[in-house]
Design an enzyme around this catalytic site. Structure first.
Site, PDB file in Angstrom:
ATOM      1  N   TYR A 120       9.702 -31.406  10.224  1.00 42.09           N
ATOM      2  CA  TYR A 120      10.662 -32.297   9.559  1.00 42.09           C
ATOM      3  C   TYR A 120      12.072 -31.712   9.650  1.00 42.09           C
ATOM      4  O   TYR A 120      13.022 -32.397  10.011  1.00 42.09           O
ATOM      5  CB  TYR A 120      10.203 -32.426   8.107  1.00 42.09           C
ATOM      6  N   HIS A 122       9.369 -37.173   0.126  1.00 44.30           N
ATOM      7  CA  HIS A 122       8.224 -37.240   1.055  1.00 44.30           C
ATOM      8  C   HIS A 122       7.357 -35.996   0.859  1.00 44.30           C
ATOM      9  O   HIS A 122       7.876 -34.875   0.864  1.00 44.30           O
ATOM     10  CB  HIS A 122       8.680 -37.246   2.518  1.00 44.30           C
ATOM     11  N   HIS A 177      19.180 -42.445  -2.103  1.00 45.62           N
ATOM     12  CA  HIS A 177      19.408 -42.618  -0.653  1.00 45.62           C
ATOM     13  C   HIS A 177      19.087 -44.071  -0.310  1.00 45.62           C
ATOM     14  O   HIS A 177      18.118 -44.626  -0.828  1.00 45.62           O
ATOM     15  CB  HIS A 177      18.462 -41.639   0.061  1.00 45.62           C
ATOM     16  N   GLU A 179      18.213 -45.374   2.646  1.00 46.85           N
ATOM     17  CA  GLU A 179      17.324 -45.685   3.770  1.00 46.85           C
ATOM     18  C   GLU A 179      16.087 -46.432   3.270  1.00 46.85           C
ATOM     19  O   GLU A 179      15.606 -46.198   2.155  1.00 46.85           O
ATOM     20  CB  GLU A 179      16.935 -44.403   4.523  1.00 46.85           C
TER      21      GLU A 179
HETATM   22 FE1  FEO Z   1      16.318 -40.724   5.087  1.00 46.07          FE
HETATM   23 FE2  FEO Z   1      13.161 -40.601   3.895  1.00 46.07          FE
HETATM   24  O1  FEO Z   1      14.731 -41.407   4.419  1.00 46.07           O
END
Ligand code: FEO
Length: 395
Positions: free
Chosen positions: A193, A226, A79, A81
């Site tokens: 989340y 995460h 990803h 980001e």
């Molecule tokens: Fe979409 Fe944890 O970044």
């Protein structure tokens, strides 16, 4: 220091204990977060994702203590980001030619953010790389979960799904695995989340989950980017995602208001009383928006079958906190939820009408015309508000 995940797979990420806000100031992270990066040391050495940019230097220094950076054969960028790719500019200074495996959209996002023309290798669902010792990495595009560039990587033999953002939580812990942390904290942060980040993509998510399940891959671990790694019954979180993606609701009604001189607050509490009197099973929660966290409130809305929204009238309109809340709720594209409006006024009294309009536009089904009260509630108005709560509970 690297921590063993399984066999020759290690965690080399960063625990960010003091993070309080994520995505700028958009998402509250009361319990910090982690940026999980994984190092695979089979015949080939592979790095999956990095960390958020402020920790790039520390990340690369720590990694260099574990391995000669030149030994890294492949980098996987699941990803683009910045919380996962933020270590790349620093890392690539040391190993500029190392191939970066990612989706075509990820090339766009990485180039767009870092303006570097690294050695990108574009992959799509089903593409594989052999990492030796009989093990293979298989890529699965996770388009719009939650960015167009998102991807997951599956490692055969060890049966680990590196899912990136999917199934994660903003939850700082030194413990790597789901069975080693406080279960209430874990599920609360996982739900928050999902509610705040994934709800708008429910339809895509359901399709993708079906697609991944149909692959029939043995999954021993889901290693997210995460929070914790799901190793104890890893499919429990897949089952939760399936449940949550089906326009989820519990038997809960949330009352969300803001107030100027406590008149609307009084109505909120009386409406709560009425709901509880009428229906002893339903969970009623009341939130003063000005004193609550917006992301926590959205999590409560996610769980609710109905939300009751209150604002006094100000300038022929509603308080800006309520406008912002409704705007945010609209962007979540909630479905299958009811709503009702209330508020005090002194002169013209438009707030209830405005809330009805905005909540309808946000996709909620309104219950009746709402309840409004001139000046501060007297004993009669308080009784009416209790009765209004009963009507909401009945509907
Ligand atoms: Fe979409 Fe944890 O970044």
């Amino acid at each position: 220091m690297k921590k063993q995940v399984k066999n020759n797979v290690y965690w080399v990420g960063k625990v960010d204990w003091e993070l309080q806000k994520f995505h700028g100031d958009e998402y509250s992270t009361h319990k910090g977060s982690t940026y999980n990066s994984y190092l695979i040391q089979e015949e080939k050495t592979v790095l999956i994702d990095t960390v958020w940019a402020p920790f790039a230097k520390e990340f690369v220094e720590n990694l260099a203590k574990e391995i000669d950076l030149n030994q890294i054969d492949y980098i996987i960028a699941n990803h683009g980001e910045v919380d996962h790719s933020g270590g790349l500019p620093e890392l690539m200074k040391h190993i500029p030619d190392t191939p970066i495996y990612c989706t075509a959209n990820s090339v766009k996002s990485l180039k767009g953010q870092y303006h570097e023309d690294w050695n990108f290798r574009v992959v799509k669902t089903g593409d594989k790389i052999d990492i030796g010792n009989g093990k293979t990495l298989v890529f699965v595009e996770m388009t719009m979960l939650h960015w167009p560039d998102s991807m997951a990587t599956y490692m055969t033999e060890d049966n680990i799904l590196f899912s990136n953002d999917a199934f994660g939580q903003h939850y700082a812990t030194e413990k790597l695995f789901n069975d080693l942390v406080d279960q209430c904290d874990l599920m609360q942060e996982t739900l928050k989340y999902f509610a705040n980040i994934l709800t708008p993509f429910n339809a895509i998510l359901r399709k993708k989950l079906d697609e991944v399940i149909a692959l029939n891959l043995p999954i021993d671990m889901i290693a997210t980017s995460h929070g914790v790694i799901w190793r104890d019954n890893p499919l429990q979180i897949v089952e939760k995602y399936i449940e949550w993606s089906k326009d989820y609701q519990e038997n809960q009604i949330s009352i969300i208001y803001d107030t100027m001189w406590n008149g609307t607050k009084e109505l909120a509490e009386r409406i709560a009383e009425g709901i509880a009197l009428e229906d002893q099973e339903v969970t009623v929660k009341v939130f003063n928006l000005a004193k609550s966290d917006l992301n926590d409130i959205i999590t409560e809305v996610f769980k609710s079958k109905a939300v009751v929204v209150g604002s006094p009238t100000i300038g022929n309109d509603i308080l800006h906190s309520i406008s912002a809340f409704i705007h945010y709720a609209k962007s979540m594209k909630f479905k299958n939820k009811k709503a009702a409006a209330f508020g005090c006024y002194g002169w013209s009294g438009e707030s209830v009408k405005v809330i009805n309009k905005l909540m309808t536009e946000a996709g909620f089904e309104m219950i009746g015309e709402g309840y409004r009260n001139l000046w501060n509630p007297d004993e009669n108005s308080k009784k009416e508000a209790v009765e209004y709560g009963k009507i909401i509970a009945k509907s």
